[in-house]
Write an enzyme that holds these catalytic residues in place. Structure first.
Site, PDB file in Angstrom:
ATOM      1  N   THR A 376       1.031  -1.218   0.063  1.00 25.60           N
ATOM      2  CA  THR A 376       0.108  -0.075  -0.050  1.00 25.60           C
ATOM      3  C   THR A 376       0.774   1.337   0.246  1.00 25.60           C
ATOM      4  O   THR A 376       1.433   1.121   1.053  1.00 25.60           O
ATOM      5  CB  THR A 376      -1.210  -0.117   0.886  1.00 25.60           C
ATOM      6  OG1 THR A 376      -1.804   1.273   1.455  1.00 25.60           O
ATOM      7  CG2 THR A 376      -0.190  -0.766   2.571  1.00 25.60           C
ATOM      8  N   HIS A 429       1.976 -11.847  13.560  1.00 18.66           N
ATOM      9  CA  HIS A 429       3.110 -12.293  14.754  1.00 18.66           C
ATOM     10  C   HIS A 429       2.674 -14.249  14.980  1.00 18.66           C
ATOM     11  O   HIS A 429       3.397 -14.767  16.168  1.00 18.66           O
ATOM     12  CB  HIS A 429       2.600 -11.516  15.973  1.00 18.66           C
ATOM     13  CG  HIS A 429       3.846 -11.455  17.217  1.00 18.66           C
ATOM     14  ND1 HIS A 429       5.121 -12.199  17.037  1.00 18.66           N
ATOM     15  CD2 HIS A 429       5.058 -10.682  17.694  1.00 18.66           C
ATOM     16  CE1 HIS A 429       6.342 -12.609  17.872  1.00 18.66           C
ATOM     17  NE2 HIS A 429       5.960 -11.238  18.238  1.00 18.66           N
TER      18      HIS A 429
END
Length: 456
Positions: A376, A429
């Site tokens: 992005t 994560h």
């Protein structure tokens, strides 16, 4: 026979509307020749034929919304008999009128019992008699041609289209008319609350026995309520909201930010931009450099080009990078397939093409799905850095902030003007730890700061 199915136009799209057949039963079709048009919440496009032959059977009429992977037609070999499209369902014939019978006289209702005073007041509560059902609203087909999006909005928000004033050509109802109608209804409901019902007159004894109640808060003055405007989300906004909440609920989001010095690329771009424009017909931006560096880093760190399936890690062989494109009131992420096989010019061409067709709702089905990593460019709107949300089922997304000329300490403790930007990598994560995420960013940073590949 070969089945023609409604394609999926992205991971969050579950249905599409067949708006127009470009062939009729009996017509010959070639493989990849446009066969019909569809419309979804994000994309309007032509769907190509999956095979060559004859359009033998049409199973779905124009204007019908069906789920993805539904069979809409069948293609046979040359010479196969063709079947016409199914006609619209005819209304069931009305039953013959029954012989007129004199209606028996209805017995007179018994007189109501005399009211008895209660503690709440002198008369018990008597509900109002049920109202006769409202006459059925005219069908949407009686209101003239309507787009699939207008029909869907009316169905989802339970809107009586007969109450909506159309401003399109020939009085046609548009999406803007639906949104204006919903806004006006919401504003009218808020600004003009119904008057409170009159309280029953209580006997002096009941009033004395009842504790004193605090008066209800006074409604906002009209001047205050006029400052508020309420309108529903459009369909695209709802889908984006659902996808973002699902992503935050699914992945353990962590973002790491790295500052990069891309003075070398900035100077190279300034030197080549005129020649690049003349040769290709479009300008050269920083985004294809970032995409190229990301593709190379994904080859070095394949765990970023993966997804999680339960307790398994799915590694993708192809590097298909999605590029976020801002639309009016939303965004979409078309995909550059095999991005690692393209040079800067090829990547810039793909970015310009996908972004242009995304904004004109002309993307093809396979161009909005199958991404393995996303980028992005929030810096195009002046943002320094941000914390982007992962595009599920991917495990990371990389963003770049605005490129700025800033004073910086260079070799020999000298101060120089350098072109710098910030890279923001959001990673899942559950699969990726901070040390590995930073190594990935350092790989991208090294490629950009020491750029040596040919541009033209």
């Amino acid at each position: 026979m070969i089945d023609v199915v409604m394609p999926q136009m992205g991971e969050s799209i579950v249905e599409g509307t067949l708006t127009r057949w470009l062939k009729k039963p009996g017509d010959k079709v070639e493989r990849d020749e446009p066969l019909f048009e569809i419309s979804t919440d994000k994309v309007d496009t032509e769907i190509p034929s999956p095979a060559a032959g004859v359009l033998s059977e049409v199973l779905v009429q124009e204007g019908t919304t069906v789920a993805i992977n539904s069979v809409v037609a069948r293609i046979g070999e040359n010479g196969a008999a063709a079947q016409p499209a199914p006609p619209a369902q005819a209304a069931a014939p009305a039953p013959p009128p029954a012989q007129a019978q004199p209606a028996p006289a209805a017995p007179a209702p018994p007189p109501p019992p005399a009211p008895t005073p209660t503690a709440a007041g002198p008369y018990p509560f008597n509900p109002a008699p049920p109202q006769a059902p409202a006459p059925e609203a005219p069908a949407a087909e009686e209101l003239g041609p309507l787009s699939p999006l207008v029909r869907k909005m009316a169905r989802e928000y339970n809107i009586d289209l007969a109450q909506v004033r159309g401003t399109g050509a020939g009085g046609r109802i548009t999406k803007q008319d639906i949104e204006a109608y919903m806004s006006s209804q919401a504003a009218r409901t808020y600004a003009a609350p119904p008057p409170p019902a009159a309280a029953p007159v209580a006997s002096p004894q009941a009033a004395a026995a009842r504790p004193v109640e605090a008066p209800p808060p006074a409604p906002l003055p009209l001047a205050e309520s006029a400052k508020v405007r309420t309108e529903p989300m459009n369909i695209m906004r709802q889908k984006i909201a659902e996808h973002m909440v699902m992503s935050k609920r699914t992945s353990a989001h962590v973002t790491t930010v790295h500052r990069i010095d891309i003075t070398k690329i900035a100077k190279l771009r300034d030197r080549l931009k005129k020649e690049f424009q003349e040769r290709n017909g479009f300008s050269l931006t920083f985004l294809p450099f970032l995409t190229s560096a990301t593709a190379e880093a994904l080859r070095a760190f394949p765990i970023f080009n993966a997804s999680i399936d339960g307790k398994n890690i799915v590694y993708y062989r192809d590097i298909n990078i999605g590029i976020a494109v801002a639309l009016d009131g939303g965004l979409i992420v078309p995909v550059i397939r095999n991005a690692d096989e393209k040079n800067v010019a090829g990547l810039q061409r793909a970015i310009v093409d996908l972004a242009t067709r995304a904004r004109s709702r002309q993307l093809k089905p396979d161009e909005v799905q199958g991404g393995t990593f996303s980028i992005t460019n929030f810096g195009s709107f002046g943002s320094i850095f941000a914390t982007p949300v992962i595009n599920q089922p991917q495990v990371a997304i990389l963003g770049m902030g605005a490129v700025e000329k800033v004073p910086a300490v260079v070799e020999g403790d000298a101060i120089a003007i350098r072109s710098q930007a910030h890279l923001a990598l959001t990673f899942d994560h559950r699969l990726i730890d901070g040390a590995l995420a930073d190594q990935f960013c350092q790989k991208v940073k090294s490629i950009l700061e020491n750029w040596s590949a040919n541009v033209l």
